[in-house]
Design an enzyme around this catalytic site. Structure first.
Site, PDB file in Angstrom:
ATOM      1  N   GLY A  40       0.702  -1.220  -0.137  1.00  0.00           N
ATOM      2  CA  GLY A  40       0.075  -0.123   0.055  1.00  0.00           C
ATOM      3  C   GLY A  40       0.823   1.189  -0.080  1.00  0.00           C
ATOM      4  O   GLY A  40       0.577   2.194  -0.949  1.00  0.00           O
ATOM      5  N   HIS A  41       1.868   1.140   0.924  1.00  0.00           N
ATOM      6  CA  HIS A  41       2.796   2.430   0.977  1.00  0.00           C
ATOM      7  C   HIS A  41       3.585   2.730  -0.321  1.00  0.00           C
ATOM      8  O   HIS A  41       3.659   3.667  -0.965  1.00  0.00           O
ATOM      9  CB  HIS A  41       3.881   2.114   2.195  1.00  0.00           C
ATOM     10  CG  HIS A  41       3.475   2.347   3.365  1.00  0.00           C
ATOM     11  ND1 HIS A  41       3.494   1.071   4.126  1.00  0.00           N
ATOM     12  CD2 HIS A  41       2.796   3.306   4.298  1.00  0.00           C
ATOM     13  CE1 HIS A  41       2.966   1.171   5.316  1.00  0.00           C
ATOM     14  NE2 HIS A  41       2.753   2.450   5.247  1.00  0.00           N
ATOM     15  N   LYS A 153      -7.078   4.659   2.863  1.00  0.00           N
ATOM     16  CA  LYS A 153      -7.559   3.744   3.768  1.00  0.00           C
ATOM     17  C   LYS A 153      -7.653   4.522   5.057  1.00  0.00           C
ATOM     18  O   LYS A 153      -8.592   3.916   5.723  1.00  0.00           O
ATOM     19  CB  LYS A 153      -5.989   2.827   3.872  1.00  0.00           C
ATOM     20  CG  LYS A 153      -6.403   1.579   4.927  1.00  0.00           C
ATOM     21  CD  LYS A 153      -5.381   0.830   4.829  1.00  0.00           C
ATOM     22  CE  LYS A 153      -3.884   1.394   5.521  1.00  0.00           C
ATOM     23  NZ  LYS A 153      -4.232   1.460   7.105  1.00  0.00           N
TER      24      LYS A 153
END
Ligand code: PAF
Length: 178
Positions: A40-41, A153
């Site tokens: 995700g990062h 998120k």
């Protein structure tokens, strides 16, 4: 051998590197993180690279977003692994400040964003958004990016940061990413 991005640990060194890019007219994107990086990062870093010539990623486990009962020491830390992961998605510089670089002795300012900070996450973690808003303000003022990318998120966090940047008229575009 994989080439890791350059790492700096002080705001002064950060400023020096960024000044060179600015001189060359290269826009800067920023992705703040607390490390323990996952896909995700890395997707945020890839998006940042599409938005600007240069990308700075910060890794700083912010003590101010942990309450005394929450275990700051147990938060996962893997700097070597993080640097390795950042070799790929286009990160130019990793900023890994110590606590004193963000909160020097005597530091006593708190950024408290009203409105969107209320409810949801802050019901169970009332200190959380003040800690986030304070560290993000410090980081934005040190990195001085053109754009900064945050994950959707943590949607309430994204709204808090957008509100803060708008209210303080900070010269940065905040981009939310899946
Ligand atoms: O979302 C996070 O990882 C953190 O809250 C942030 C924005 C890096 C501030 O410490």
């Amino acid at each position: 051998m994989t080439q890791h991005p350059e790492k700096v640990t002080t705001a002064a060194a950060l400023k020096e590197r960024i000044a060179v890019w600015r001189k060359d007219g290269e826009p800067v994107a920023f992705v703040p993180t607390m490390g323990a990086l996952h896909d995700g990062h890395l997707s945020l870093v890839k998006l940042a690279k599409q938005k600007a010539d240069r990308v700075v990623v910060s890794i700083f486990v912010n003590p101010r977003q942990f309450a005394p009962g929450e275990d700051l020491d147990a938060y996962p830390r893997d700097l070597a692994g993080d640097l390795q992961k950042l070799a790929d998605p286009g990160c130019d510089l990793v900023y890994v400040p110590g606590v004193g670089e963000i909160y020097p002795p005597g530091f006593c300012t708190r950024i408290n964003v009203g409105g969107v900070s209320k409810g949801l996450c802050s019901t169970t973690r009332p200190h959380f958004f003040e800690g986030v808003a304070t560290v993000v303000t410090r980081l934005l003022m040190q990195v001085t990016p053109d754009v900064a990318v945050f994950g959707e998120k943590d949607y309430q966090q994204l709204l808090v940061i957008k509100r803060l940047v708008s209210d303080l008229a900070l010269p940065v575009e905040i981009i939310g990413a899946p």
